[in-house]
Design a protein around this motif. Structure first.
Motif, short mmCIF file in Angstrom:
data_model
loop_
_atom_site.label_atom_id
_atom_site.label_comp_id
_atom_site.label_asym_id
_atom_site.label_seq_id
_atom_site.Cartn_x
_atom_site.Cartn_y
_atom_site.Cartn_z
N LYS A 155 44.27 35.79 62.34
CA LYS A 155 43.68 35.95 63.67
C LYS A 155 42.74 37.15 63.72
CE LYS A 155 45.03 36.76 68.53
NZ LYS A 155 44.25 35.65 69.14
N TYR A 156 43.09 38.22 63.02
CA TYR A 156 42.31 39.46 63.12
C TYR A 156 41.52 39.77 61.84
CZ TYR A 156 44.96 39.98 67.39
OH TYR A 156 45.50 39.76 68.64
N ASN A 157 41.21 38.74 61.07
CA ASN A 157 40.30 38.86 59.92
C ASN A 157 40.81 39.86 58.88
OD1 ASN A 157 37.96 38.15 58.51
ND2 ASN A 157 36.79 39.85 59.37
N LEU A 158 42.09 39.78 58.60
CA LEU A 158 42.70 40.62 57.56
C LEU A 158 43.20 39.76 56.40
CD1 LEU A 158 44.76 43.04 59.85
CD2 LEU A 158 42.69 43.63 58.57
N TYR A 159 42.59 38.58 56.21
CA TYR A 159 43.13 37.62 55.25
C TYR A 159 42.07 37.10 54.29
CZ TYR A 159 47.25 34.70 54.23
OH TYR A 159 48.37 34.13 53.65
N GLY A 160 41.08 37.91 53.97
CA GLY A 160 40.08 37.54 52.99
C GLY A 160 39.06 36.56 53.54
N LYS A 161 38.06 36.24 52.70
CA LYS A 161 36.96 35.39 53.16
C LYS A 161 37.07 33.95 52.67
CE LYS A 161 33.55 36.22 49.45
NZ LYS A 161 34.47 36.84 48.49
N ASP A 162 37.97 33.69 51.70
CA ASP A 162 38.10 32.32 51.20
C ASP A 162 39.50 32.12 50.63
OD1 ASP A 162 38.12 33.45 48.60
OD2 ASP A 162 35.95 33.26 48.43
N LEU A 163 39.73 30.91 50.12
CA LEU A 163 41.07 30.53 49.66
C LEU A 163 41.53 31.39 48.48
CD1 LEU A 163 43.28 28.48 50.32
CD2 LEU A 163 42.24 26.92 48.66
N LYS A 164 40.62 31.70 47.56
CA LYS A 164 40.99 32.50 46.40
C LYS A 164 41.39 33.92 46.81
CE LYS A 164 38.43 30.04 42.79
NZ LYS A 164 37.40 30.14 41.74
N GLU A 165 40.66 34.48 47.74
CA GLU A 165 41.01 35.83 48.20
C GLU A 165 42.36 35.81 48.93
OE1 GLU A 165 38.01 37.95 50.32
OE2 GLU A 165 36.71 38.12 48.56
N ARG A 166 42.61 34.75 49.68
CA ARG A 166 43.90 34.66 50.36
C ARG A 166 45.04 34.53 49.35
NH1 ARG A 166 42.45 30.70 55.55
NH2 ARG A 166 41.07 32.23 56.56
N ALA A 167 44.80 33.82 48.26
CA ALA A 167 45.83 33.70 47.22
C ALA A 167 46.14 35.06 46.61
CB ALA A 167 45.37 32.72 46.14
N LEU A 168 45.10 35.85 46.34
CA LEU A 168 45.32 37.20 45.81
C LEU A 168 46.07 38.07 46.80
CD1 LEU A 168 41.87 37.96 44.13
CD2 LEU A 168 44.06 37.66 42.95
N ILE A 169 45.65 38.01 48.06
CA ILE A 169 46.33 38.79 49.11
C ILE A 169 47.79 38.40 49.18
CG2 ILE A 169 46.49 39.12 51.62
CD1 ILE A 169 43.37 38.94 51.62
N ASP A 170 48.09 37.10 49.14
CA ASP A 170 49.47 36.64 49.19
C ASP A 170 50.28 37.18 48.01
OD1 ASP A 170 49.21 35.23 51.55
OD2 ASP A 170 48.84 33.31 50.58
N MET A 171 49.69 37.15 46.82
CA MET A 171 50.42 37.65 45.64
C MET A 171 50.72 39.14 45.78
SD MET A 171 48.99 35.78 42.20
CE MET A 171 47.31 36.36 42.35
N TYR A 172 49.72 39.90 46.19
CA TYR A 172 49.92 41.34 46.31
C TYR A 172 50.93 41.66 47.42
CZ TYR A 172 45.67 41.60 43.46
OH TYR A 172 44.73 41.46 42.46
N VAL A 173 50.85 40.93 48.52
CA VAL A 173 51.76 41.17 49.64
C VAL A 173 53.19 40.79 49.28
CG1 VAL A 173 52.39 40.39 51.97
CG2 VAL A 173 50.03 41.06 51.47
N GLU A 174 53.37 39.67 48.59
CA GLU A 174 54.73 39.25 48.23
C GLU A 174 55.40 40.29 47.34
OE1 GLU A 174 56.69 36.60 49.15
OE2 GLU A 174 55.14 36.28 50.66
N ALA A 175 54.66 40.86 46.40
CA ALA A 175 55.23 41.90 45.55
C ALA A 175 55.57 43.14 46.36
CB ALA A 175 54.27 42.24 44.42
N VAL A 176 54.69 43.51 47.29
CA VAL A 176 54.95 44.65 48.17
C VAL A 176 56.23 44.41 48.97
CG1 VAL A 176 54.16 45.81 50.26
CG2 VAL A 176 52.60 45.53 48.36
N ILE A 177 56.40 43.18 49.47
CA ILE A 177 57.60 42.85 50.24
C ILE A 177 58.85 43.02 49.40
CG2 ILE A 177 58.85 40.94 51.34
CD1 ILE A 177 56.13 39.97 52.40
N ASP A 178 58.79 42.62 48.13
CA ASP A 178 59.95 42.78 47.24
C ASP A 178 60.35 44.25 47.14
OD1 ASP A 178 59.98 40.08 46.77
OD2 ASP A 178 58.97 40.19 44.82
#
Length: 240
Positions: free
Chosen positions: A78-101
């Motif tokens: 909603k607030y444009n913190l999720y990258g500009k395309d699908l590949k960037e979102r995949a990277l963001i998800d990977m980095y965030v999931e590790a941070v969550i761990d």
């Protein structure tokens, strides 16, 4: 009715803190409704506000959202913190999931009994400095940009900063061997919305004290009991 998101949780960090960070990073004002007693939680459960009978719960855009990752994904998109395309979102998800761990490990440190705290801290330091931080240090080096993904501030940057600061609360020199993470921490901390959230008096929550931990443990036991009772009722109903 206010258009601000409304956060339902304990007056402490827990699983809601990353959501507070995301909203603050996006410059979004939000309200908080603290659960002070078991009755506060029971009321939300009985009026149907909690889809899976648990918090965090965020009222936003006419929805009552639960599940921390789902809430975080929605806010990031909603607030444009999720990258500009699908590949960037995949990277963001990977980095965030590790941070969550790592974040989960940090959050449970205060819950450890006194005789296990030292060993738990050693586990935190080992995993942070040998598994997680070297990866983010390398990402920053290889990427060569100010942010983890693309050249745009994202959810990954917000949640990594949150976790770096939590790690330093456990061990102040934990970033000593990671100069790029140190620079990252200083750089992201100076983004105006983040800087504001880090100031005294903001809605950022301090490290939990023993009183808040006791309350959360009490409510957690209540939730476990409720879950067991519900499961027994459903099992009985299905045998009829």
């Amino acid at each position: 009715m206010s258009g601000k998101p409304k956060l339902h949780y304990f007056n402490g960090r827990g699983r809601m803190e990353s959501i507070r960070w995301l909203l603050a990073a996006a410059g979004v004002e939000f309200e908080e409704c603290f659960l002070e007693t078991k009755d506060d939680l029971t009321k939300l459960q009985k009026d149907g506000s909690l889809l899976f009978q648990q918090v965090p719960m965020v009222e936003i855009d006419g929805m009552k959202m639960v599940q921390t990752r789902a809430i975080g994904n929605y806010i990031a998109m909603k607030y444009n913190l999720y990258g500009k395309d699908l590949k960037e979102r995949a990277l963001i998800d990977m980095y965030v999931e590790a941070v969550i761990d790592l974040n989960e490990l940090l959050m449970t440190h205060i819950l450890q009994p006194a005789d296990k705290k030292q060993q738990h801290l050693a586990t935190i330091v080992d995993k942070a400095t040998n598994r997680y931080f070297p990866v983010y240090e390398k990402v920053l080096k290889d990427h060569g940009q100010d942010f983890l993904v693309g050249n745009q501030f994202s959810r990954a940057d917000v949640q990594l900063l949150e976790t770096l600061l939590m790690a330093e609360e456990c061990k102040p020199d934990i970033l000593a061997k990671f100069p790029l993470l140190q620079s990252f921490k200083a750089r992201i901390s100076n983004i105006p919305t983040i800087k504001k959230f880090l100031q005294p008096g903001s809605q950022r929550k301090p490290p939990p004290d023993s009183g808040k931990v006791k309350l959360m443990k009490t409510v957690k036991r209540f939730l476990i009991s409720l879950s067991l009772i519900t499961g027994m009722v459903l099992l009985y109903a299905n045998t009829e």
